[in-house]
Design a protein around this motif. Structure first.
Motif, PDB file in Angstrom:
ATOM      1  N   UNK A  51      31.267  41.551 -40.574  1.00  0.00           N
ATOM      2  CA  UNK A  51      32.584  42.118 -40.348  1.00  0.00           C
ATOM      3  C   UNK A  51      32.786  42.490 -38.888  1.00  0.00           C
ATOM      4  N   UNK A  52      34.033  42.366 -38.415  1.00  0.00           N
ATOM      5  CA  UNK A  52      34.371  42.820 -37.080  1.00  0.00           C
ATOM      6  C   UNK A  52      34.513  44.336 -37.114  1.00  0.00           C
ATOM      7  N   UNK A  53      33.749  45.005 -36.279  1.00  0.00           N
ATOM      8  CA  UNK A  53      33.776  46.457 -36.238  1.00  0.00           C
ATOM      9  C   UNK A  53      34.668  46.890 -35.082  1.00  0.00           C
ATOM     10  N   UNK A  54      35.601  47.816 -35.316  1.00  0.00           N
ATOM     11  CA  UNK A  54      36.479  48.254 -34.234  1.00  0.00           C
ATOM     12  C   UNK A  54      35.697  48.795 -33.043  1.00  0.00           C
ATOM     13  N   UNK A  55      36.206  48.496 -31.849  1.00  0.00           N
ATOM     14  CA  UNK A  55      35.560  49.004 -30.643  1.00  0.00           C
ATOM     15  C   UNK A  55      35.751  50.510 -30.540  1.00  0.00           C
ATOM     16  N   UNK A  56      34.868  51.126 -29.787  1.00  0.00           N
ATOM     17  CA  UNK A  56      34.954  52.561 -29.572  1.00  0.00           C
ATOM     18  C   UNK A  56      35.958  52.854 -28.470  1.00  0.00           C
ATOM     19  N   UNK A  57      36.833  53.792 -28.716  1.00  0.00           N
ATOM     20  CA  UNK A  57      37.840  54.155 -27.725  1.00  0.00           C
ATOM     21  C   UNK A  57      37.179  54.786 -26.511  1.00  0.00           C
ATOM     22  N   UNK A  58      37.768  54.637 -25.317  1.00  0.00           N
ATOM     23  CA  UNK A  58      37.258  55.341 -24.142  1.00  0.00           C
ATOM     24  C   UNK A  58      37.135  56.828 -24.415  1.00  0.00           C
ATOM     25  N   UNK A  59      36.039  57.386 -23.981  1.00  0.00           N
ATOM     26  CA  UNK A  59      35.788  58.802 -24.198  1.00  0.00           C
ATOM     27  C   UNK A  59      35.062  59.111 -25.488  1.00  0.00           C
ATOM     28  N   UNK A  88      29.675  38.752  -5.713  1.00  0.00           N
ATOM     29  CA  UNK A  88      29.950  40.166  -5.875  1.00  0.00           C
ATOM     30  C   UNK A  88      30.413  40.438  -7.288  1.00  0.00           C
ATOM     31  N   UNK A  89      30.030  41.599  -7.819  1.00  0.00           N
ATOM     32  CA  UNK A  89      30.397  41.910  -9.197  1.00  0.00           C
ATOM     33  C   UNK A  89      30.412  43.412  -9.414  1.00  0.00           C
ATOM     34  N   UNK A  90      31.229  43.821 -10.385  1.00  0.00           N
ATOM     35  CA  UNK A  90      31.198  45.198 -10.875  1.00  0.00           C
ATOM     36  C   UNK A  90      31.493  45.172 -12.368  1.00  0.00           C
ATOM     37  N   UNK A  91      30.694  45.924 -13.120  1.00  0.00           N
ATOM     38  CA  UNK A  91      30.849  46.018 -14.572  1.00  0.00           C
ATOM     39  C   UNK A  91      30.988  47.480 -14.954  1.00  0.00           C
ATOM     40  N   UNK A  92      31.980  47.800 -15.780  1.00  0.00           N
ATOM     41  CA  UNK A  92      32.213  49.163 -16.226  1.00  0.00           C
ATOM     42  C   UNK A  92      32.194  49.235 -17.750  1.00  0.00           C
ATOM     43  N   UNK A  93      31.554  50.280 -18.265  1.00  0.00           N
ATOM     44  CA  UNK A  93      31.645  50.592 -19.687  1.00  0.00           C
ATOM     45  C   UNK A  93      32.893  51.449 -19.857  1.00  0.00           C
ATOM     46  N   UNK A  94      33.973  50.832 -20.328  1.00  0.00           N
ATOM     47  CA  UNK A  94      35.239  51.550 -20.441  1.00  0.00           C
ATOM     48  C   UNK A  94      35.184  52.649 -21.487  1.00  0.00           C
ATOM     49  N   UNK A  95      34.245  52.552 -22.408  1.00  0.00           N
ATOM     50  CA  UNK A  95      34.112  53.575 -23.443  1.00  0.00           C
ATOM     51  C   UNK A  95      33.591  54.878 -22.860  1.00  0.00           C
ATOM     52  N   UNK A  96      32.640  54.783 -21.943  1.00  0.00           N
ATOM     53  CA  UNK A  96      32.046  55.980 -21.351  1.00  0.00           C
ATOM     54  C   UNK A  96      32.565  56.273 -19.953  1.00  0.00           C
ATOM     55  N   UNK A  97      33.182  55.273 -19.311  1.00  0.00           N
ATOM     56  CA  UNK A  97      33.629  55.438 -17.934  1.00  0.00           C
ATOM     57  C   UNK A  97      32.551  55.162 -16.906  1.00  0.00           C
ATOM     58  N   UNK A  98      31.384  54.737 -17.363  1.00  0.00           N
ATOM     59  CA  UNK A  98      30.241  54.516 -16.479  1.00  0.00           C
ATOM     60  C   UNK A  98      30.303  53.147 -15.816  1.00  0.00           C
ATOM     61  N   UNK A  99      30.034  53.101 -14.502  1.00  0.00           N
ATOM     62  CA  UNK A  99      29.815  51.823 -13.835  1.00  0.00           C
ATOM     63  C   UNK A  99      28.397  51.380 -14.197  1.00  0.00           C
ATOM     64  N   UNK A 397      34.133  43.111 -25.820  1.00  0.00           N
ATOM     65  CA  UNK A 397      33.533  44.157 -26.639  1.00  0.00           C
ATOM     66  C   UNK A 397      32.082  43.793 -26.910  1.00  0.00           C
ATOM     67  N   UNK A 398      31.170  44.692 -26.558  1.00  0.00           N
ATOM     68  CA  UNK A 398      29.753  44.456 -26.778  1.00  0.00           C
ATOM     69  C   UNK A 398      29.366  44.589 -28.240  1.00  0.00           C
ATOM     70  N   UNK A 399      28.168  44.116 -28.571  1.00  0.00           N
ATOM     71  CA  UNK A 399      27.660  44.264 -29.941  1.00  0.00           C
ATOM     72  C   UNK A 399      27.509  45.728 -30.324  1.00  0.00           C
ATOM     73  N   UNK A 400      27.423  46.587 -29.312  1.00  0.00           N
ATOM     74  CA  UNK A 400      27.333  48.029 -29.563  1.00  0.00           C
ATOM     75  C   UNK A 400      28.711  48.674 -29.724  1.00  0.00           C
ATOM     76  N   UNK A 401      29.767  47.821 -29.755  1.00  0.00           N
ATOM     77  CA  UNK A 401      31.159  48.254 -29.940  1.00  0.00           C
ATOM     78  C   UNK A 401      31.740  49.002 -28.746  1.00  0.00           C
ATOM     79  N   UNK A 402      31.058  48.928 -27.609  1.00  0.00           N
ATOM     80  CA  UNK A 402      31.622  49.459 -26.380  1.00  0.00           C
ATOM     81  C   UNK A 402      32.505  48.390 -25.735  1.00  0.00           C
ATOM     82  N   UNK A 403      33.562  48.830 -25.075  1.00  0.00           N
ATOM     83  CA  UNK A 403      34.437  47.918 -24.350  1.00  0.00           C
ATOM     84  C   UNK A 403      33.953  47.851 -22.905  1.00  0.00           C
ATOM     85  N   UNK A 404      33.631  46.652 -22.444  1.00  0.00           N
ATOM     86  CA  UNK A 404      33.176  46.453 -21.070  1.00  0.00           C
ATOM     87  C   UNK A 404      34.244  45.704 -20.278  1.00  0.00           C
ATOM     88  N   UNK A 405      34.433  46.119 -19.035  1.00  0.00           N
ATOM     89  CA  UNK A 405      35.306  45.378 -18.131  1.00  0.00           C
ATOM     90  C   UNK A 405      34.461  44.851 -16.986  1.00  0.00           C
TER      91      UNK A 405
END
Length: 433
Positions: A51-59, A88-99, A397-405
């Motif tokens: 099943x597709x599990x909803x992503x975790x909202x930021x915060x 050059x690259x930058x990846x952010x976990x939008x769920x936690x706000x962490x770079x 969306x990662x397998x951990x349901x976090x949204x990554x940008x």
């Protein structure tokens, strides 16, 4: 923003790849309902892990540690260094706000068509998703003459021309078109006339039929060298006028007919899906005019950066000469590109930007990419391609349901190897645990 809205962000990509299948199935059911057939196939009930599990909202509260993910990204980037060139690259976990991870994030690199993200974001913030471009036809100075006041709609259709003709009625002998709203160069430095015949660009005039395409309504087909005159000629034929050409609309002339473009949100979807350079350049000039600047390439780029800066984006060191990314002299940082996508995830204002991005392995410029990868159907991104230049900027969306940008730019290597390396890095985000 409500969690339900974020769930939509996570699953919309997955649903997009099956929409056409569902529509076709409904049509077939109506057409062939009376046919005899064998017993239908029964699909087994899916297990929980299917099943597709909803992503975790930021915060959201989470104990996920992104340290291992950062290490995997760093190791993969080092392994593929030859494929990536100047990278050059930058990846952010939008769920936690962490770079989560970055490499040369503030190095301004050649962005190719990822430049369109700056144009699109500025347009949404300045104009709003429901904005439309209105083209009017006014009474000319001479009896039987009308003038099209071109306003920047480069996606005019035959249906719109027919509608204008029906509003005008009979008695017209001459149709002129006024293109003064865009006073600048039609072809920019660094653009090649051959690109017109190749279908990548058209002379930038503020009225076009189907983006000035010849013999088609979509795709990279040859474009007209005289797009505005083509519009005047098409309307002249529709009303039975013998003459058409360029002209100037009289001041305060009576409006006889008008037609409007699609909404900005609808135009953005087409623009991003196929990375349409003509639409991007037109949108840049629309932005410029909305800010009281001339409808020129310079007015567009200045207005775009001003709007982004006013909305809190760091545009220091950024250089853009056009709105589409065709210019090889554009320079943008991965940080800025990633921050635009991250803002779109976090803030409703830029949500139209996310839904405009093509789905990995499913449509547009990503249709043939990520096939067989875990990110297929779950990643949306803007691509960018020029000689020895590749870009990939989007969200997954990662397998951990976090949204990554992510924002990733590669210069100075062969395009196919660049793409493969960028896709591998983005797929690593999908596999985050």
């Amino acid at each position: 923003m409500s969690k339900s809205k974020l769930w939509w962000v996570s699953v919309v990509a997955a649903s997009a790849v099956v929409v056409s299948v569902g529509g076709t199935g409904a049509y077939a059911q109506l057409q062939y309902a009376g046919l005899q057939h064998e017993e239908p196939f029964h699909l087994a009930e899916p297990s929980d892990h299917d099943l597709v599990v909803p992503a975790l909202a930021p915060g959201s509260q989470t104990d996920t540690d992104n340290t291992q993910l950062a290490a995997r990204l760093a190791a993969l980037a080092e392994k593929r260094q030859a494929d990536l060139g100047s990278f050059g690259a930058q990846v952010t976990d939008a769920t936690t706000g962490e770079v989560v991870w970055e490499l040369n994030p503030d190095q301004a690199l050649r962005p190719a068509s990822s430049t369109k993200l700056l144009t699109a974001a500025a347009a949404i913030m300045a104009l709003g998703g429901q904005d439309r471009v209105e083209t009017t036809v006014v009474r000319g100075d001479k009896p039987g003459t009308v003038v099209i006041k071109a306003a920047g709609d480069v996606g005019l259709t035959k249906k719109q021309i027919a509608d204008l003709a029906s509003q005008l009625g009979d008695g017209i002998t001459t149709v002129l078109i006024d293109t003064s709203v865009w006073p600048g160069e039609k072809m920019l430095a660094g653009w090649n006339e051959q690109d017109i015949d190749a279908g990548f660009i058209a002379p930038m005039e503020p009225a076009m039929l189907y983006g000035a395409r010849i013999g088609a309504t979509t795709g990279d087909v040859p474009r007209s060298h005289t797009p505005a005159l083509d519009v005047a000629k098409a309307l002249a034929q529709a009303v039975g006028a013998k003459n058409s050409g360029e002209g100037v609309a009289p001041a305060d002339a009576e409006v006889l007919a008008k037609t409007s473009s699609d909404t900005l949100a609808e135009r953005l979807h087409t623009l991003m899906l196929y990375s349409d350079n003509v639409m991007a350049e037109a949108l840049g000039r629309e932005i410029a005019l909305s800010q009281g600047k001339p409808g020129t390439a310079q007015g567009a780029t200045t207005a775009t950066l001003d709007i982004l800066s006013a909305h809190g984006f760091d545009v220091s060191g950024i250089k853009i000469n056009d709105s589409s990314g065709l210019s090889v002299d554009n320079r943008i940082t991965p940080t800025l590109l990633n921050s635009i996508i991250d803002r779109a995830v976090q803030d409703d204002e830029l949500r139209d930007l996310l839904s405009a991005l093509p789905v990995a392995g499913g449509e547009g410029t990503l249709e043939q990419r990520f096939v067989g990868e875990s990110a297929r159907g779950l990643l949306r991104a803007k691509t960018g391609t020029l000689t020895e230049t590749s870009a990939l900027v989007g969200t997954v969306t990662g397998s951990n349901n976090h949204i990554y940008t992510f924002g990733m730019l590669s210069n100075g290597a062969e395009v196919e190897s660049q793409r493969a390396a960028l896709d591998a890095l983005a797929s690593t985000l999908r596999d985050a645990e």
